[in-house]
Design a protein around this motif. Structure first.
Motif, PDB file in Angstrom:
ATOM      1  N   SER A 109       0.922  -1.018   0.014  1.00 31.51           N
ATOM      2  CA  SER A 109       0.252  -0.091  -0.008  1.00 31.51           C
ATOM      3  C   SER A 109       1.061   1.352   0.047  1.00 31.51           C
ATOM      4  N   LEU A 110       0.558   2.162  -0.232  1.00 27.87           N
ATOM      5  CA  LEU A 110       0.723   3.503  -0.086  1.00 27.87           C
ATOM      6  C   LEU A 110       1.442   3.985   0.760  1.00 27.87           C
ATOM      7  N   GLU A 111       0.401   3.653   2.107  1.00 27.27           N
ATOM      8  CA  GLU A 111       1.245   3.706   3.732  1.00 27.27           C
ATOM      9  C   GLU A 111       2.346   2.568   4.010  1.00 27.27           C
ATOM     10  N   MET A 112       2.364   1.807   3.622  1.00 29.77           N
ATOM     11  CA  MET A 112       3.790   0.825   3.432  1.00 29.77           C
ATOM     12  C   MET A 112       4.849   1.385   2.760  1.00 29.77           C
ATOM     13  N   TYR A 113       4.660   1.784   1.385  1.00 27.81           N
ATOM     14  CA  TYR A 113       5.970   2.806   0.232  1.00 27.81           C
ATOM     15  C   TYR A 113       6.739   3.800   1.489  1.00 27.81           C
ATOM     16  N   GLU A 114       6.091   4.466   1.854  1.00 28.60           N
ATOM     17  CA  GLU A 114       6.476   5.564   2.722  1.00 28.60           C
ATOM     18  C   GLU A 114       6.993   5.282   3.633  1.00 28.60           C
ATOM     19  N   ILE A 115       6.590   4.199   4.333  1.00 29.84           N
ATOM     20  CA  ILE A 115       7.327   4.005   5.525  1.00 29.84           C
ATOM     21  C   ILE A 115       8.210   2.963   5.213  1.00 29.84           C
ATOM     22  N   LEU A 116       8.593   2.597   4.135  1.00 34.79           N
ATOM     23  CA  LEU A 116       9.528   1.601   3.796  1.00 34.79           C
ATOM     24  C   LEU A 116      10.946   2.692   3.210  1.00 34.79           C
ATOM     25  N   ASN A 117      10.030   3.419   2.275  1.00 37.71           N
ATOM     26  CA  ASN A 117      11.443   5.086   2.271  1.00 37.71           C
ATOM     27  C   ASN A 117      11.304   5.061   3.333  1.00 37.71           C
ATOM     28  N   ASP A 118      11.370   6.109   4.684  1.00 37.72           N
ATOM     29  CA  ASP A 118      11.724   5.988   5.433  1.00 37.72           C
ATOM     30  C   ASP A 118      12.685   5.198   6.053  1.00 37.72           C
ATOM     31  N   ILE A 119      12.983   4.023   6.003  1.00 39.84           N
ATOM     32  CA  ILE A 119      13.193   2.655   6.679  1.00 39.84           C
ATOM     33  C   ILE A 119      14.997   2.873   6.186  1.00 39.84           C
ATOM     34  N   MET A 120      14.833   3.217   4.499  1.00 33.19           N
ATOM     35  CA  MET A 120      15.745   3.045   4.255  1.00 33.19           C
ATOM     36  C   MET A 120      16.178   3.719   3.464  1.00 33.19           C
ATOM     37  N   HIS A 121      16.120   4.878   4.449  1.00 35.82           N
ATOM     38  CA  HIS A 121      16.834   6.420   3.975  1.00 35.82           C
ATOM     39  C   HIS A 121      16.862   7.088   5.746  1.00 35.82           C
ATOM     40  N   CYS A 122      17.174   5.983   6.199  1.00 35.11           N
ATOM     41  CA  CYS A 122      17.112   6.981   7.765  1.00 35.11           C
ATOM     42  C   CYS A 122      18.419   7.456   8.009  1.00 35.11           C
ATOM     43  N   ASP A 123      19.165   8.326   8.610  1.00 34.65           N
ATOM     44  CA  ASP A 123      20.203   8.792   8.606  1.00 34.65           C
ATOM     45  C   ASP A 123      20.793   9.130  10.124  1.00 34.65           C
ATOM     46  N   ARG A 124      20.287   8.776  10.393  1.00 37.13           N
ATOM     47  CA  ARG A 124      20.460   8.704  12.296  1.00 37.13           C
ATOM     48  C   ARG A 124      20.986   7.999  12.615  1.00 37.13           C
ATOM     49  N   LYS A 125      22.049   7.567  13.977  1.00 36.31           N
ATOM     50  CA  LYS A 125      23.121   7.521  14.223  1.00 36.31           C
ATOM     51  C   LYS A 125      22.806   6.724  15.349  1.00 36.31           C
ATOM     52  N   GLY A 126      23.590   5.213  15.814  1.00 36.32           N
ATOM     53  CA  GLY A 126      23.565   5.222  17.304  1.00 36.32           C
ATOM     54  C   GLY A 126      22.340   4.441  17.575  1.00 36.32           C
ATOM     55  N   VAL A 127      22.038   5.041  18.966  1.00 39.80           N
ATOM     56  CA  VAL A 127      20.760   4.490  19.413  1.00 39.80           C
ATOM     57  C   VAL A 127      19.963   5.186  18.954  1.00 39.80           C
ATOM     58  N   PHE A 128      19.454   6.707  18.669  1.00 41.92           N
ATOM     59  CA  PHE A 128      18.730   7.308  17.708  1.00 41.92           C
ATOM     60  C   PHE A 128      18.039   6.622  16.250  1.00 41.92           C
ATOM     61  N   LYS A 129      19.024   5.865  16.139  1.00 38.21           N
ATOM     62  CA  LYS A 129      18.858   5.377  14.956  1.00 38.21           C
ATOM     63  C   LYS A 129      17.895   3.715  15.103  1.00 38.21           C
ATOM     64  N   ARG A 130      18.313   3.113  15.872  1.00 38.19           N
ATOM     65  CA  ARG A 130      17.666   2.080  16.550  1.00 38.19           C
ATOM     66  C   ARG A 130      16.072   2.159  16.818  1.00 38.19           C
ATOM     67  N   ILE A 131      16.230   3.201  17.470  1.00 37.14           N
ATOM     68  CA  ILE A 131      15.102   3.918  18.233  1.00 37.14           C
ATOM     69  C   ILE A 131      13.460   3.926  17.042  1.00 37.14           C
ATOM     70  N   TYR A 132      14.284   4.677  15.323  1.00 36.40           N
ATOM     71  CA  TYR A 132      13.393   4.894  15.015  1.00 36.40           C
ATOM     72  C   TYR A 132      13.086   4.142  14.359  1.00 36.40           C
ATOM     73  N   LEU A 133      13.845   2.961  13.319  1.00 33.48           N
ATOM     74  CA  LEU A 133      13.535   1.884  13.475  1.00 33.48           C
ATOM     75  C   LEU A 133      13.006   0.701  13.961  1.00 33.48           C
ATOM     76  N   GLU A 134      13.076   1.065  15.153  1.00 37.57           N
ATOM     77  CA  GLU A 134      11.931   0.185  15.588  1.00 37.57           C
ATOM     78  C   GLU A 134      10.695   0.274  15.597  1.00 37.57           C
ATOM     79  N   ALA A 135      10.842   1.720  15.707  1.00 36.98           N
ATOM     80  CA  ALA A 135       9.244   2.456  15.488  1.00 36.98           C
ATOM     81  C   ALA A 135       7.949   2.098  14.520  1.00 36.98           C
ATOM     82  N   LYS A 136       9.285   2.648  13.367  1.00 37.06           N
ATOM     83  CA  LYS A 136       9.098   2.138  12.350  1.00 37.06           C
ATOM     84  C   LYS A 136       9.062   0.774  11.509  1.00 37.06           C
ATOM     85  N   VAL A 137       9.840  -0.099  12.115  1.00 32.59           N
ATOM     86  CA  VAL A 137       9.378  -1.523  12.139  1.00 32.59           C
ATOM     87  C   VAL A 137       7.604  -2.069  12.692  1.00 32.59           C
TER      88      VAL A 137
END
Length: 327
Positions: free
Chosen positions: A171-199
């Motif tokens: 779905s379109l919503e899924m595409y937006e989240i997939l794009n967020d995951i692939m282009h996440c440029d956060r680092k360290g623990v902040f990246k892990r928190i962000y990706l956990e939420a997106k997953v």
């Protein structure tokens, strides 16, 4: 726990990964690996991101010819599989059948100590897979549903299986989240928190779609689905272009009526509603990540008048673009 990926024709090991027995558990830091692929295995990259209970991998690969690889693993996993572009086929004795994915499809797979072969077809292959520890995944699995209870039982009995035999459309919503995951440029623990939420958000959308199973919608013909995705891809690659609905319909080889009906049915929004949302998303990224001014951004995304762009941006995000970042 070990995963091996190899080319049997030349006896070459391509990837061998050893993971902790507790399934990727370590000190909480993210582990990442980017592999640059070269012929005969295609041109592109394969990116892995690993942290507690979660292993994310995605690739963007150009293939001149069909690619066949063999794999084996000695652990259990639940895989959220997203085929963004291209075709793949996997066969294993554990499944007893060949699992095939085409562009725009997704499913959830439980795999118990798998070994078999995979075939990939191009010319472009884009995919994203998220592997979860089964015990972690089951915490999210809703109860009181026959479909989910059956899948829970297959995991407990260690019987490799798809959660549903028929793949669903991304779905379109899924595409937006997939794009967020692939282009996440956060680092360290902040990246892990962000990706956990997106997953978690992505898994929610998968399970919701499975539960509702699009029962309230009249199914559209597969060839029309492909045309709707062609229009979506054209829009994403030509955000600043001005086109009429008729122009877009002709581009995809359909008519206005089918385009309007099919696009809304597939993506939950109108063609121009989607186009505007994507323009605003791109504008927001430029406002946050670049030093371009409002006029430059307005021109790039196809607005001749910066004031019209500012008004559209405020309608979308309830804030003027001049208030974003340091502007």
């Amino acid at each position: 726990m070990t995963l091996r990926l190899y080319d049997e024709s030349v006896g070459k090991m391509l990837i061998e990964r050893n993971y902790p027995d507790s399934y990727y558990v370590h000190d909480g830091d993210i582990q990442e690996c980017i592999i640059q692929l070269i012929p005969p295995y295609g041109n592109g990259f394969y990116h892995e991101i690993c942290f507690e209970n979660v292993h994310i991998s995605f690739g963007n690969i150009s293939l001149d010819n069909q690619l066949q690889l063999y794999f084996e693993s000695d652990f259990d996993t639940v895989e959220m599989h997203f085929a963004l572009k291209g075709k793949s086929m996997a066969s294993s004795e554990n499944f007893g059948k060949t699992v095939q994915f085409d562009s725009y499809q997704h499913n959830i797979i439980y795999a118990h100590r798998m070994q078999g072969k995979m075939d990939f077809y191009g010319p472009d292959l884009h995919l994203l897979e998220i592997n979860l520890a089964p015990s972690f995944f089951k915490k999210f699995l809703p109860e009181y549903s026959g479909l989910f209870e059956t899948f829970r039982n297959t995991i407990e009995k260690q019987q490799s299986s798809l959660i549903t035999p028929d793949h669903n459309r991304i779905s379109l919503e899924m595409y937006e989240i997939l794009n967020d995951i692939m282009h996440c440029d956060r680092k360290g623990v902040f990246k892990r928190i962000y990706l956990e939420a997106k997953v978690s958000e992505l898994l929610l959308l998968q399970l919701e779609q499975l539960f509702h199973n699009e029962s309230s919608k009249s199914p559209i013909v597969k060839k029309d689905e492909e045309k709707m995705y062609a229009v979506r891809d054209y829009i994403l690659n030509n955000l600043s272009t001005s086109c009429s609905l008729n122009d877009l319909a002709h581009h995809a080889g359909t008519n206005e009526f089918t385009l309007k009906k099919g696009f809304k049915e597939l993506f939950g929004t109108t063609v121009f509603g989607f186009w505007n949302d994507m323009k605003m998303e791109e504008a927001k990224k430029m406002l946050l990540d670049t030093h371009m001014n409002i006029s430059e951004i307005s021109d790039i995304i196809g607005y001749k008048n910066p004031r019209h762009f500012s008004a559209a941006f405020k309608r979308k995000y309830n804030i003027l673009p001049s208030k974003i970042g340091n502007r």
